[in-house]
Structure formats: structure tokens, C-alpha cells
Design a protein around this motif. Structure first.
Motif, PDB file in Angstrom:
ATOM      1  N   ASP A  87      16.926   9.233  -5.755  1.00  0.00           N
ATOM      2  CA  ASP A  87      17.692   8.399  -4.822  1.00  0.00           C
ATOM      3  C   ASP A  87      17.630   8.964  -3.415  1.00  0.00           C
ATOM      4  OD1 ASP A  87      18.389   6.621  -6.797  1.00  0.00           O
ATOM      5  OD2 ASP A  87      20.327   7.570  -7.225  1.00  0.00           O
ATOM      6  N   VAL A  88      17.634  10.286  -3.304  1.00  0.00           N
ATOM      7  CA  VAL A  88      17.501  10.909  -1.981  1.00  0.00           C
ATOM      8  C   VAL A  88      16.128  10.596  -1.391  1.00  0.00           C
ATOM      9  CG1 VAL A  88      17.388  13.121  -0.760  1.00  0.00           C
ATOM     10  CG2 VAL A  88      19.168  12.732  -2.474  1.00  0.00           C
ATOM     11  N   ILE A  89      15.083  10.656  -2.233  1.00  0.00           N
ATOM     12  CA  ILE A  89      13.733  10.319  -1.759  1.00  0.00           C
ATOM     13  C   ILE A  89      13.680   8.862  -1.280  1.00  0.00           C
ATOM     14  CG2 ILE A  89      11.340  10.012  -2.500  1.00  0.00           C
ATOM     15  CD1 ILE A  89      11.745  12.352  -4.424  1.00  0.00           C
ATOM     16  N   THR A  90      14.347   7.981  -2.030  1.00  0.00           N
ATOM     17  CA  THR A  90      14.386   6.578  -1.624  1.00  0.00           C
ATOM     18  C   THR A  90      15.096   6.422  -0.284  1.00  0.00           C
ATOM     19  OG1 THR A  90      14.409   5.882  -3.942  1.00  0.00           O
ATOM     20  CG2 THR A  90      15.141   4.276  -2.315  1.00  0.00           C
ATOM     21  N   ALA A  91      16.184   7.156  -0.115  1.00  0.00           N
ATOM     22  CA  ALA A  91      16.903   7.085   1.161  1.00  0.00           C
ATOM     23  C   ALA A  91      16.046   7.612   2.307  1.00  0.00           C
ATOM     24  CB  ALA A  91      18.210   7.877   1.055  1.00  0.00           C
ATOM     25  N   LEU A  92      15.308   8.698   2.073  1.00  0.00           N
ATOM     26  CA  LEU A  92      14.420   9.235   3.122  1.00  0.00           C
ATOM     27  C   LEU A  92      13.314   8.252   3.469  1.00  0.00           C
ATOM     28  CD1 LEU A  92      14.086  12.963   1.979  1.00  0.00           C
ATOM     29  CD2 LEU A  92      15.141  12.134   4.104  1.00  0.00           C
TER      30      LEU A  92
ATOM     31  N   ILE B 288       7.627   4.628  -5.602  1.00  0.00           N
ATOM     32  CA  ILE B 288       7.331   5.672  -6.585  1.00  0.00           C
ATOM     33  C   ILE B 288       8.621   6.270  -7.139  1.00  0.00           C
ATOM     34  CG2 ILE B 288       6.297   7.947  -6.907  1.00  0.00           C
ATOM     35  CD1 ILE B 288       4.157   7.161  -4.902  1.00  0.00           C
ATOM     36  N   ALA B 289       9.592   6.505  -6.243  1.00  0.00           N
ATOM     37  CA  ALA B 289      10.880   7.045  -6.690  1.00  0.00           C
ATOM     38  C   ALA B 289      11.588   6.054  -7.599  1.00  0.00           C
ATOM     39  CB  ALA B 289      11.749   7.376  -5.486  1.00  0.00           C
ATOM     40  N   ASP B 290      11.485   4.771  -7.287  1.00  0.00           N
ATOM     41  CA  ASP B 290      12.127   3.759  -8.133  1.00  0.00           C
ATOM     42  C   ASP B 290      11.479   3.714  -9.512  1.00  0.00           C
ATOM     43  OD1 ASP B 290      13.942   1.422  -8.493  1.00  0.00           O
ATOM     44  OD2 ASP B 290      12.038   0.363  -8.690  1.00  0.00           O
ATOM     45  N   ILE B 291      10.152   3.845  -9.575  1.00  0.00           N
ATOM     46  CA  ILE B 291       9.466   3.863 -10.876  1.00  0.00           C
ATOM     47  C   ILE B 291       9.913   5.067 -11.697  1.00  0.00           C
ATOM     48  CG2 ILE B 291       7.206   4.150 -11.971  1.00  0.00           C
ATOM     49  CD1 ILE B 291       6.015   2.513  -9.679  1.00  0.00           C
ATOM     50  N   ARG B 292      10.017   6.209 -11.056  1.00  0.00           N
ATOM     51  CA  ARG B 292      10.479   7.404 -11.763  1.00  0.00           C
ATOM     52  C   ARG B 292      11.893   7.198 -12.299  1.00  0.00           C
ATOM     53  NH1 ARG B 292       8.492  11.725  -7.154  1.00  0.00           N
ATOM     54  NH2 ARG B 292       6.257  11.764  -7.699  1.00  0.00           N
ATOM     55  N   ASN B 293      12.756   6.625 -11.488  1.00  0.00           N
ATOM     56  CA  ASN B 293      14.132   6.402 -11.928  1.00  0.00           C
ATOM     57  C   ASN B 293      14.206   5.439 -13.107  1.00  0.00           C
ATOM     58  OD1 ASN B 293      15.347   8.160 -10.202  1.00  0.00           O
ATOM     59  ND2 ASN B 293      16.230   6.622  -8.846  1.00  0.00           N
ATOM     60  N   LYS B 294      13.382   4.393 -13.052  1.00  0.00           N
ATOM     61  CA  LYS B 294      13.407   3.437 -14.151  1.00  0.00           C
ATOM     62  C   LYS B 294      12.904   4.081 -15.445  1.00  0.00           C
ATOM     63  CE  LYS B 294      15.026  -0.254 -12.156  1.00  0.00           C
ATOM     64  NZ  LYS B 294      15.323   0.315 -10.833  1.00  0.00           N
ATOM     65  N   ASN B 295      11.936   4.961 -15.363  1.00  0.00           N
ATOM     66  CA  ASN B 295      11.483   5.691 -16.553  1.00  0.00           C
ATOM     67  C   ASN B 295      12.555   6.641 -17.056  1.00  0.00           C
ATOM     68  OD1 ASN B 295       8.485   5.232 -17.388  1.00  0.00           O
ATOM     69  ND2 ASN B 295       8.426   5.213 -15.164  1.00  0.00           N
ATOM     70  N   LEU B 296      13.266   7.275 -16.130  1.00  0.00           N
ATOM     71  CA  LEU B 296      14.369   8.149 -16.535  1.00  0.00           C
ATOM     72  C   LEU B 296      15.491   7.339 -17.180  1.00  0.00           C
ATOM     73  CD1 LEU B 296      14.516  10.546 -13.452  1.00  0.00           C
ATOM     74  CD2 LEU B 296      13.925  11.184 -15.798  1.00  0.00           C
TER      75      LEU B 296
ATOM     76  N   TYR C 180      21.788   7.843   3.371  1.00  0.00           N
ATOM     77  CA  TYR C 180      21.095   9.088   3.027  1.00  0.00           C
ATOM     78  C   TYR C 180      22.099  10.209   2.759  1.00  0.00           C
ATOM     79  CZ  TYR C 180      18.768  13.532   3.899  1.00  0.00           C
ATOM     80  OH  TYR C 180      18.332  14.831   3.812  1.00  0.00           O
ATOM     81  N   LEU C 181      23.112  10.321   3.612  1.00  0.00           N
ATOM     82  CA  LEU C 181      24.116  11.370   3.430  1.00  0.00           C
ATOM     83  C   LEU C 181      24.897  11.172   2.131  1.00  0.00           C
ATOM     84  CD1 LEU C 181      25.463  11.685   7.096  1.00  0.00           C
ATOM     85  CD2 LEU C 181      23.847  13.193   5.915  1.00  0.00           C
TER      86      LEU C 181
ATOM     87  N   ILE D  30       0.824  -1.206   0.000  1.00  0.00           N
ATOM     88  CA  ILE D  30       0.000   0.000   0.000  1.00  0.00           C
ATOM     89  C   ILE D  30       0.860   1.259   0.000  1.00  0.00           C
ATOM     90  CG2 ILE D  30      -1.741   1.317   1.277  1.00  0.00           C
ATOM     91  CD1 ILE D  30      -2.875  -1.308   2.254  1.00  0.00           C
ATOM     92  N   MET D  31       1.860   1.291   0.847  1.00  0.00           N
ATOM     93  CA  MET D  31       2.667   2.504   0.964  1.00  0.00           C
ATOM     94  C   MET D  31       4.014   2.159   1.574  1.00  0.00           C
ATOM     95  SD  MET D  31       3.842   5.140   3.107  1.00  0.00           S
ATOM     96  CE  MET D  31       2.827   5.158   4.587  1.00  0.00           C
ATOM     97  N   ASP D  32       5.075   2.761   1.017  1.00  0.00           N
ATOM     98  CA  ASP D  32       6.414   2.572   1.597  1.00  0.00           C
ATOM     99  C   ASP D  32       7.165   3.894   1.662  1.00  0.00           C
ATOM    100  OD1 ASP D  32       6.859   2.970  -1.072  1.00  0.00           O
ATOM    101  OD2 ASP D  32       7.950   1.113  -1.417  1.00  0.00           O
ATOM    102  N   SER D  33       6.427   4.946   1.961  1.00  0.00           N
ATOM    103  CA  SER D  33       6.996   6.298   2.137  1.00  0.00           C
ATOM    104  C   SER D  33       7.641   6.836   0.858  1.00  0.00           C
ATOM    105  CB  SER D  33       8.019   6.310   3.282  1.00  0.00           C
ATOM    106  OG  SER D  33       7.413   5.962   4.502  1.00  0.00           O
ATOM    107  N   GLY D  34       7.171   6.426  -0.291  1.00  0.00           N
ATOM    108  CA  GLY D  34       7.637   6.989  -1.564  1.00  0.00           C
ATOM    109  C   GLY D  34       8.794   6.258  -2.208  1.00  0.00           C
ATOM    110  N   ALA D  35       9.301   5.164  -1.597  1.00  0.00           N
ATOM    111  CA  ALA D  35      10.456   4.473  -2.167  1.00  0.00           C
ATOM    112  C   ALA D  35      10.124   3.847  -3.525  1.00  0.00           C
ATOM    113  CB  ALA D  35      10.952   3.402  -1.197  1.00  0.00           C
TER     114      ALA D  35
END
Length: 464
Positions: A286-291, A127-135, A340-341, A120-125
Motif C-alpha cells: 500500500d505504501v508503494i501504491t501511495a508512492l 504491480i503492488a496491487d497484483i501482489r496484494n491480490k495474491n496475498l 501516503y502518510l 506500460i508503466m504506472d510507477s509500480g502501482a
């Protein structure tokens, strides 16, 4: 004096006949070299045909296509993270219980479990991965175009380089033949008493120089031939059927009109700059995934079981279970911090690299425009220079026959013509290659633009 002139004229006629015979014999042995670009057959290997042949089968293109297909599958795989996780499990056996308050024996029980799990939800990880794969897919499309255009330009350089080398060799052979003829004429003049020995020595010195030039140009021709064979994966090509390409009207229509327009188009469409911009977006994701490693996850699960004679109980029954799991990774506050850093640092580096790439793109665009503008101007001058040099040689030869000039003037005119023809060949090739380079910088070069196959002729700078 009259007899001397008649004798000289007779000797010159005989010498010209000998020169003609020598040329015919020489051409019979070096025909492939001396007349490399003089005949065009209907089955000519045009630049378009040769480029199409390698674009369809070259290993770099095949690999680029496979990488593009893999990137497309990676996009599908990233979306499948939200697909339901369905499973079915069967267990079967027998249960026997001894020395208990109530002994039991169940022979042949089985259990079926149907499970449905849903992220259902993983704090945006995800979604960020899908965006990266499209990029990454978009990047790979640009990488494919880069591989294609790099190969296209390499092929054009090899094709045009062989034509240029053959034209230079032809010019050297003609210059050597002209110098040999002039040298023979000066010897005849000395024999009949109307020439100077110094003119003979000058002509022989230039003949030796012309012969050295032929050897040098033969070496350059062979080098260009080997490059052609390597690029097009062929052996012993027939250079006679190569034809000079004409810049297509489509390519000319896409050319910018000024350096400023070139820079603006490059800042919008240059592939390397677009890839650099995508790298920045990927770093941000990647920063969003780390967060997301610090945030909660929410998952749902539904399970339905059918048990037949299980758990020491005769008979069958159904069980259903539905649950919602919310997990807070408390340890993530310190375990995910180094990653994250690092991702934040990678984002800063990507932004800096993009700024550098932007400056490099501006420089490349300016240089590409300048090279094209210079090539266009130089070709115009070279055409005029070659025309004048050819006329100058004709006049010098006539003046020498009339005794109005010395051998040095004829030799100088021959050398000037040879140099002008070679410059014309260089500038002709440069114009075509600079057009390709300029269109590539602004990411507008397509294989269909490489040549105008509807017209026959040499290089052009307009659509007329």
C-alpha cells in the motif's frame, strides 16, 4: 446368633431380588439414559461421519469457499490491468452544408474506429496491487482452513460433550442404584437387629444426594444434547449409536515431542501468525501504491479509422494514429501526501500488531502443549483410579456383608467410584480435544486426522 444371621441372609437375598426387579423397571423407562454407551451398532454415527456431513454443507464453510473463489477472481482482475484495452466504434449519419462558399450534401456517411490502448508503466502501482491480490488470496486460503478447523473442533466438542454427559449420567444412575441397594440392606440389618439406625440415616442421606446428582447430570446431558442438535443441525439423535473416537495414527505422528518443538512449529506455520505477516506485506505494498501517486505514468495508444463520405467529403479513406503518453502528476506532490502518510502509519501499526501476534502465538503454543501433556498424564491416572475404585467398592461390599465394616465405608466407596468414572470420562474427552487444539495451533490439523476409523475401541495415546 446363628438364627439372626440366617434371617438376615434371607432378607438380603429377597432384597437383592427386589433391587434387581426395580433396576429392570427403571432401565425400561430410562434405557436410553442408563445404557447410553453400552451398545454400538453397525450404523454408528462416528465422529468422522458427522464432521464430514457438516463440512460439506455448513453455511460458514460455504461462505468461506465463496470468499476464496472471489479472491481468486480478484487476482485475475488485477492482472487484467496490463491486458490491452480494445474497442471499436461506429458512427453514421448525413452531412449538409448551406450558405457556404461551396455547398455540399453527403447523404449516408459512416466511420469505423478501432482503438488499442496499453498500460506500460504506472510507477509500480499495478504491480503492488497484483501482489496484494495474491496475498489476499493466500490469506483467504488460510481463513478457509480456520473456518474449517473451527467448525471441526466445535463439532468434535459437541460430539464428545454428548458422550461425556451421557457417561456421567450413567455413572450417576449406577451410583444412585448402588446407594439405594445399600440403604435397603442397612434397613434389613436394623430390622433383624444386626444394624445401626445411624447407618440407615447415612445411607438415606447419601441416597438423597445421589438423586440430586442424577437430576443435575440429566440437566447437563440435555444441554449437551441441545448443543449437538444445533451444531449438527439434527433433532432427537440416537445417542446409542455414537462411538468413542480413537486418535488416528496420522494425528499422533504429527504431534510435536516437546514444548520447544511446538513453539518452533507454531512460529513457522501458525495461521494467525502467517496472516499477520501477510498484513505487513500488504501494508508495504500500500505504501508503494501511495508512492506511485508521485511518479509518472506511461500509456500507449494505436487508433485506426475508416471514414466513408465523412467530413463533407465524398469517398472513403483510412486514418492511423499512434501515440505514447507520459504524464507527470505535479499536483500529486501535495494531493497524494496525506494518503501516503496514512499508509506509512498503517504499515507501522501492522508491524506492531505482528509483534504482538508473535508473542500471543508463543503463549498459545505453550498452553496447547501443556494441556495435551497434562491430559495424557491425567488420563493414565484416571484409568488407574477408576480400576482401583471399582475394586475398592467390591471389597467394601463383601466386607460389609461379612460384618467387617460399616455402611459408611460402602457409601464412601460408591461415591469414590462415581467420582472416578466421571473423572475418567472428562480426561478421556480432554485428551482428544487437546490433540485437535495442539495440531490446530501448528496448522497441521486435517479432517482426515480426526479419527482412526479402522479400529474399534476407546481413546488411545499411542498407535498400538
Amino acid at each position: 446368633m446363628i438364627d439372626t444371621r440366617l434371617q438376615e441372609s434371607k432378607f438380603l437375598r429377597l432384597h437383592n431380588m427386589n433391587i434387581t426387579i426395580i433396576r429392570l423397571l427403571r432401565n425400561s423407562g430410562l434405557g436410553v439414559i442408563a445404557f447410553l454407551m453400552s451398545i454400538t451398532f453397525l450404523s454408528a454415527n462416528t465422529l468422522t461421519n458427522m464432521v464430514d456431513s457438516i463440512l460439506s454443507s455448513h453455511e460458514d464453510i460455504v461462505n468461506a469457499k465463496k470468499e476464496l473463489e472471489e479472491a481468486g477472481r480478484d487476482v485475475t482482475d488485477s492482472w487484467l490491468a496490463y491486458a490491452p484495452d480494445l474497442s471499436v466504434k461506429w458512427e453514421g449519419g448525413s452531412n449538409v452544408k448551406y450558405e457556404a462558399s461551396s455547398n455540399s450534401e453527403v447523404d449516408g456517411w459512416d466511420t469505423y474506429d478501432w482503438t488499442y490502448k496499453q498500460k506500460i508503466m504506472d510507477s509500480g502501482a499495478t504491480i503492488a496491487d497484483i501482489r496484494n491480490k495474491n496475498l489476499e488470496l493466500d490469506k483467504q486460503e488460510l481463513e478457509y482452513i480456520s473456518a474449517r478447523n473451527d467448525l471441526l473442533i466445535e463439532a468434535a466438542d459437541a460430539y464428545l460433550g454428548l458422550i461425556k454427559a451421557s457417561e456421567k449420567l450413567q455413572a450417576s444412575i449406577e451410583a444412585e442404584a448402588n446407594t439405594r441397594e445399600t440403604s435397603g440392606q442397612e434397613e434389613i440389618r436394623v430390622q433383624v437387629g444386626s444394624g445401626l439406625t445411624s447407618d440407615v440415616l447415612k445411607s438415606k442421606r447419601q441416597l438423597a444426594s445421589a438423586q440430586k446428582t442424577v437430576i443435575t447430570d440429566e440437566k447437563a446431558f440435555n444441554s449437551a444434547l441441545y448443543t449437538y442438535e444445533t451444531v449438527f443441525k439434527t433433532e432427537d439423535p440416537d445417542v446409542n449409536i455414537l462411538t468413542k473416537p480413537r486418535v488416528s495414527p496420522e494425528a499422533l505422528a504429527m504431534l510435536p515431542d516437546s514444548m520447544m518443538e511446538t513453539v518452533n512449529l507454531a512460529l513457522m506455520f501458525n495461521r494467525d501468525l502467517l496472516i499477520s505477516e501477510m498484513d505487513v506485506k500488504i501494508a508495504r505494498n500500500d505504501v508503494i501504491t501511495a508512492l506511485a501517486g508521485f511518479g509518472p505514468t506511461v500509456d500507449a495508444e494505436i487508433k485506426q479509422s475508416h471514414k466513408d463520405d465523412a467530413s463533407h467529403t465524398a469517398g472513403g479513406h483510412w486514418e492511423e494514429q499512434a501515440k505514447l503518453t507520459v504524464e507527470f502528476p505535479i499536483s500529486g506532490l501535495y494531493m497524494e501526501m496525506p494518503g501516503y502518510l496514512n499508509d506509512r502509519s498503517a504499515l507501522d501499526r501492522a508491524i506492531n500488531d505482528h509483534a504482538i501476534k508473535e508473542r500471543d502465538t508463543i503463549k498459545d503454543a505453550k498452553e496447547a502443549w501443556q494441556e495435551y501433556a497434562n491430559a495424557r498424564t491425567m488420563l493414565s491416572y484416571s484409568e488407574n483410579e477408576a480400576t482401583i475404585a471399582r475394586e475398592l467398592l467390591t471389597i467394601s461390599q463383601k466386607e460389609r456383608e461379612a460384618g467387617q465394616s460399616d455402611a459408611a465405608a460402602v457409601l464412601a466407596a460408591e461415591e469414590t467410584l462415581e467420582s472416578a468414572l466421571k473423572d475418567l470420562s472428562d480426561d478421556s474427552m480432554s485428551l482428544v480435544t487437546t490433540v485437535y487444539d495442539l495440531l490446530d495451533v501448528i496448522n497441521m490439523l486435517e479432517p482426515s486426522m480426526i479419527e482412526d476409523t479402522r479400529k474399534a475401541g476407546s481413546f488411545n495415546t499411542s498407535t498400538q
